[in-house]
Scaffold this motif. Structure first.
Motif, PDB file in Angstrom:
ATOM      1  N   THR A 128      -6.549   3.444  -7.700  1.00 63.20           N
ATOM      2  CA  THR A 128      -5.585   2.332  -7.729  1.00 63.20           C
ATOM      3  C   THR A 128      -5.848   1.462  -8.952  1.00 63.20           C
ATOM      4  O   THR A 128      -4.926   1.088  -9.672  1.00 63.20           O
ATOM      5  CB  THR A 128      -5.724   1.473  -6.448  1.00 63.20           C
ATOM      6  OG1 THR A 128      -5.665   2.328  -5.320  1.00 63.20           O
ATOM      7  CG2 THR A 128      -4.609   0.453  -6.350  1.00 63.20           C
ATOM      8  N   GLU A 129      -7.134   1.153  -9.185  1.00 62.99           N
ATOM      9  CA  GLU A 129      -7.474   0.310 -10.338  1.00 62.99           C
ATOM     10  C   GLU A 129      -7.077   0.984 -11.642  1.00 62.99           C
ATOM     11  O   GLU A 129      -6.539   0.351 -12.543  1.00 62.99           O
ATOM     12  CB  GLU A 129      -8.982   0.013 -10.333  1.00 62.99           C
ATOM     13  CG  GLU A 129      -9.351  -1.052  -9.314  1.00 62.99           C
ATOM     14  CD  GLU A 129     -10.845  -1.136  -9.077  1.00 62.99           C
ATOM     15  OE1 GLU A 129     -11.614  -0.636  -9.920  1.00 62.99           O
ATOM     16  OE2 GLU A 129     -11.246  -1.700  -8.034  1.00 62.99           O
ATOM     17  N   LYS A 134      -3.370   0.829 -12.057  1.00 66.36           N
ATOM     18  CA  LYS A 134      -2.978  -0.548 -12.410  1.00 66.36           C
ATOM     19  C   LYS A 134      -3.256  -0.808 -13.899  1.00 66.36           C
ATOM     20  O   LYS A 134      -2.421  -1.345 -14.608  1.00 66.36           O
ATOM     21  CB  LYS A 134      -3.772  -1.555 -11.577  1.00 66.36           C
ATOM     22  CG  LYS A 134      -3.197  -1.815 -10.194  1.00 66.36           C
ATOM     23  CD  LYS A 134      -4.036  -2.871  -9.533  1.00 66.36           C
ATOM     24  CE  LYS A 134      -3.720  -3.028  -8.064  1.00 66.36           C
ATOM     25  NZ  LYS A 134      -4.710  -3.827  -7.369  1.00 66.36           N
ATOM     26  N   ASP A 148      -9.538   3.657  -4.128  1.00 70.24           N
ATOM     27  CA  ASP A 148      -9.577   2.287  -4.667  1.00 70.24           C
ATOM     28  C   ASP A 148      -9.740   2.338  -6.181  1.00 70.24           C
ATOM     29  O   ASP A 148      -9.089   1.623  -6.924  1.00 70.24           O
ATOM     30  CB  ASP A 148     -10.739   1.489  -4.050  1.00 70.24           C
ATOM     31  CG  ASP A 148     -10.466   1.135  -2.603  1.00 70.24           C
ATOM     32  OD1 ASP A 148      -9.291   1.251  -2.213  1.00 70.24           O
ATOM     33  OD2 ASP A 148     -11.397   0.756  -1.877  1.00 70.24           O
ATOM     34  N   LEU A 153       0.686  -3.255  -6.726  1.00 72.91           N
ATOM     35  CA  LEU A 153       0.076  -2.131  -6.026  1.00 72.91           C
ATOM     36  C   LEU A 153      -1.231  -2.608  -5.410  1.00 72.91           C
ATOM     37  O   LEU A 153      -2.176  -2.924  -6.125  1.00 72.91           O
ATOM     38  CB  LEU A 153      -0.203  -1.036  -7.074  1.00 72.91           C
ATOM     39  CG  LEU A 153      -0.320   0.392  -6.609  1.00 72.91           C
ATOM     40  CD1 LEU A 153       0.950   0.798  -5.879  1.00 72.91           C
ATOM     41  CD2 LEU A 153      -0.527   1.313  -7.798  1.00 72.91           C
ATOM     42  N   THR A 190       0.877  -1.176   0.000  1.00 70.52           N
ATOM     43  CA  THR A 190       0.000   0.000   0.000  1.00 70.52           C
ATOM     44  C   THR A 190       0.914   1.225   0.000  1.00 70.52           C
ATOM     45  O   THR A 190       1.770   1.359   0.865  1.00 70.52           O
ATOM     46  CB  THR A 190      -0.884   0.003   1.274  1.00 70.52           C
ATOM     47  OG1 THR A 190      -1.685  -1.178   1.259  1.00 70.52           O
ATOM     48  CG2 THR A 190      -1.791   1.210   1.307  1.00 70.52           C
ATOM     49  N   GLY A 231       3.414   4.576  -9.270  1.00 66.64           N
ATOM     50  CA  GLY A 231       2.945   3.230  -9.625  1.00 66.64           C
ATOM     51  C   GLY A 231       3.980   2.486 -10.443  1.00 66.64           C
ATOM     52  O   GLY A 231       4.248   1.302 -10.234  1.00 66.64           O
ATOM     53  N   GLY A 246      -2.897  -0.823  -2.934  1.00 64.72           N
ATOM     54  CA  GLY A 246      -3.756   0.344  -2.710  1.00 64.72           C
ATOM     55  C   GLY A 246      -2.942   1.616  -2.693  1.00 64.72           C
ATOM     56  O   GLY A 246      -1.726   1.600  -2.508  1.00 64.72           O
ATOM     57  N   ILE A 247      -3.640   2.732  -2.920  1.00 67.54           N
ATOM     58  CA  ILE A 247      -3.009   4.056  -2.868  1.00 67.54           C
ATOM     59  C   ILE A 247      -3.747   4.858  -1.805  1.00 67.54           C
ATOM     60  O   ILE A 247      -4.969   4.846  -1.759  1.00 67.54           O
ATOM     61  CB  ILE A 247      -3.143   4.768  -4.233  1.00 67.54           C
ATOM     62  CG1 ILE A 247      -2.336   4.046  -5.311  1.00 67.54           C
ATOM     63  CG2 ILE A 247      -2.676   6.209  -4.145  1.00 67.54           C
ATOM     64  CD1 ILE A 247      -2.507   4.606  -6.702  1.00 67.54           C
TER      65      ILE A 247
END
Length: 444
Positions: free
Chosen positions: A433-434, A437, A430, A181, A77, A171, A183-184
Motif C-alpha cells: 500500500t505504501e 501510494k 501494508d 488508499l 480499503t 490505486g 489499505g490493500i
C-alpha cells in the motif's frame, strides 16, 4: 460521527463495484451503516481496462453509500484480485551469525526479505509472503520461532504474485475518485475473513468465491492460509453461454440465469418453457428450462473442476492435508440453484454456502448478509483491524515518549506494556500500500 471509528471497504469487481461503510458496535460486531452499488463498466476479469469508466462507477457507489450512511468517505480499503494473481510454494533459510542469541523479529524479516529476491516474470511482483511453518536446526513444525535458540532458520512460504501495473491502476482509480488508499487486501483473504469461522480454518477448508469475472480460491489448514488461486471464469461466462446458446441479448440471459437457472439439469421437466419477448416486434422466443440448465451445467462443471484441480494441487488427497470442513461457496455466483449439490457431487466434499453474517451485528439487513457482499464485508473488517493496529502503535509511541520523562524504575514496568504492540510486524500488503501510494504521489 467520528470518522476514525468507521471503515470503508471498496470491492472493485467485474460486474459491480460496492462501497460499504461499517463500524464496530459495543459487542465487537461489525455494524453496516451504508452500502452503495454501481455497475462496473471498466473492469474485465478483475483487471481495470478502462480507467475513466471505473472512476465514474467508483464515485457513483461511494456517493450512494455516503447518502445511506449520511457520512462522508475519504479513506478506503481496496481489494485486489484478477486473473494476474498466482501463487507458489517456496522454501528458504538463513544462517544466523550468533546462535547464542534468541531468534527475533529481525531474523524473520531477513528470511522473508530473502524470499523477495526470487526472480519473477517481467512486470510481476511478490505481493504477499505468508510463512507456513518454520524449522530451526532441522527441527520441523515450529509455528512461532521468536524467542527460541538456533543457528539455521528455515521456513516454507506461500508466495502470492501479481502484476504490479494492475495494482497501480486500481490505486490510480481510487485516487482519481478523490479517495485515499488506506489499505490493500487480497480479495480471497477478505472473503475468507467474512464467511469462515476459526474452527473451519483449523480443520481445513476451501473457500470458493464465484464472482462475475473470476473465481477466487483460498485454502486454509491449521489456521494458516495454504493456497490461493484466481480462475479467470465466473458468472459472466455462464451468461455469455446462455446468450449464445439461446440467441438472446445479454440482459435477458442474465435475468434467465437468476430467475430460472439451475446447475442440475435433472430438476426440470421437458415441458417447462419460458417465453422471452422478441426484439422490436419480432415473435417471442420459447426456451425450455431443461435446455437452459444444460447450458449452465456444462459451464459450471468446467469451473468447479478447475477449482478442484487447484484443491488437489494443494494436496487435499494426502491424509495430513485433508480439508475436514470441506468447501464454502460465496460470492454472487454461489446463489445459483442446486450449485451446492453439484459441487458435492463433483468433489465428494461437504459444502455449504457462506454468508458474511458471522461477524455482523444481529440486526443487519438481509441484503448485507447476502454472499454477494462477502468481499465488501471482509474489506470493512480489514479496515477496522488496521485502524486498531494504528491506535495500538500510536499508544505505544506516546507511552514511550512519556517514559523518557519518568524515572527508570517506572521505565522497566512500562517497558513490559510497550513490548506488546511492537511484535505486530508490518504485513506485506501494508508495505505494498505504501509503495503504491508513493508511486501515485510521484506520478502526479
Amino acid at each position: 460521527m467520528e470518522s476514525n471509528k468507521i471503515s470503508v471497504g471498496l470491492d472493485i469487481g467485474t460486474t459491480k463495484i460496492v462501497a460499504m461503510i461499517g463500524r464496530k458496535n459495543e459487542y465487537g460486531k461489525v455494524e453496516i451503516l451504508g452500502i452503495g452499488k454501481s455497475k462496473s463498466l471498466g473492469v474485465h476479469r478483475g483487471v481495470v481496462n478502462n480507467i475513466t469508466q471505473t472512476i465514474q462507477s467508483i464515485q457513483q457507489a461511494v456517493q450512494e453509500a455516503e447518502a445511506a450512511a449520511s457520512s462522508s468517505i475519504d479513506e478506503v480499503t481496496v481489494g485486489i484480485a484478477g486473473q494476474h494473481i498466482r501463487s507458489l510454494q517456496h522454501s528458504d533459510y538463513i544462517t544466523r551469525a550468533n546462535s547464542e542469541l534468541v531468534i527475533d523479529e529481525d531474523d524473520i524479516d531477513r528470511l522473508i526479505n530473502q524470499v523477495h529476491k526470487l526472480v519473477m516474470l517481467p512486470g510481476e511482483e511478490i505481493i504477499h509472503v505468508l510463512p507456513q511453518e518454520y524449522k530451526i536446526d532441522g527441527q520441523p513444525e515450529i509455528k512461532e520461532p521468536i524467542g527460541m535458540y538456533g543457528g539455521r532458520l528455515e521456513a516454507n512460504f506461500h508466495v502470492v504474485v501479481g502484476q504490479v501495473s494492475s495494482i497501480r491502476n486500481i490505486g490510480r482509480c481510487v485516487k482519481s475518485s478523490g479517495l485515499n488508499l488506506e489499505g490493500i487486501t487480497l480479495e480471497p483473504l477478505a472473503s475468507a475473513n467474512a464467511v469462515l469461522s476459526q474452527e473451519e480454518k483449523e480443520a481445513g477448508v476451501a473457500l470458493i468465491d464465484i464472482g462475475g469475472g473470476t473465481t477466487d480460491l483460498a485454502v486454509f489448514k491449521d489456521g494458516i492460509i495454504r493456497h490461493t488461486a484466481v480462475i479467470p471464469f465466473g458468472g459472466n461466462v455462464i451468461t455469455e453461454d446462455i446468450k449464445e446458446g439461446c440467441s438472446i441479448i445479454e440482459k435477458q440471459a442474465e435475468l434467465l440465469k437468476i430467475k430460472f437457472g439451475s446447475a442440475w439439469p435433472g430438476e426440470n421437466k421437458d415441458n417447462e418453457i419460458v417465453s422471452i419477448p422478441g426484439l422490436r416486434g419480432r415473435d417471442p422466443k420459447e426456451i425450455t428450462l431443461k435446455n437452459l440448465s444444460k447450458i449452465i451445467h456444462a459451464r459450471v462443471v468446467e469451473i468447479v473442476e478447475q477449482v478442484y484441480v487447484e484443491i488437489k494441487n494443494y494436496g487435499h488427497e494426502e491424509q495430513k492435508k485433508k480439508l475436514i470442513a470441506g468447501i464454502v461457496l460465496t460470492g454472487g455466483g454461489s446463489q445459483l440453484k442446486h450449485l451446492k449439490q453439484l459441487v458435492e457431487y463433483i468433489t465428494g466434499m461437504d459444502t455449504r454456502i457462506g454468508y458474511p453474517n458471522e461477524h455482523l451485528a444481529g440486526d443487519s439487513d438481509d441484503d448485507v448478509t447476502s454472499p454477494l457482499f462477502a468481499t465488501a464485508v471482509g474489506l470493512v473488517m480489514d479496515g477496522l483491524k488496521r485502524q486498531e493496529r494504528k491506535k495500538v502503535e500510536m499508544h505505544a509511541a506516546t507511552m514511550s515518549e512519556s517514559m523518557d520523562t519518568e524515572d527508570s524504575t517506572l521505565e522497566e514496568e512500562q517497558a513490559e506494556v510497550i513490548q506488546q504492540p511492537k511484535q505486530e510486524r508490518k504485513s506485506f500488503l501494508d508495505k505494498l500500500t505504501e509503495r503504491v501510494k508513493d508511486f501515485l504521489d510521484n506520478a502526479e
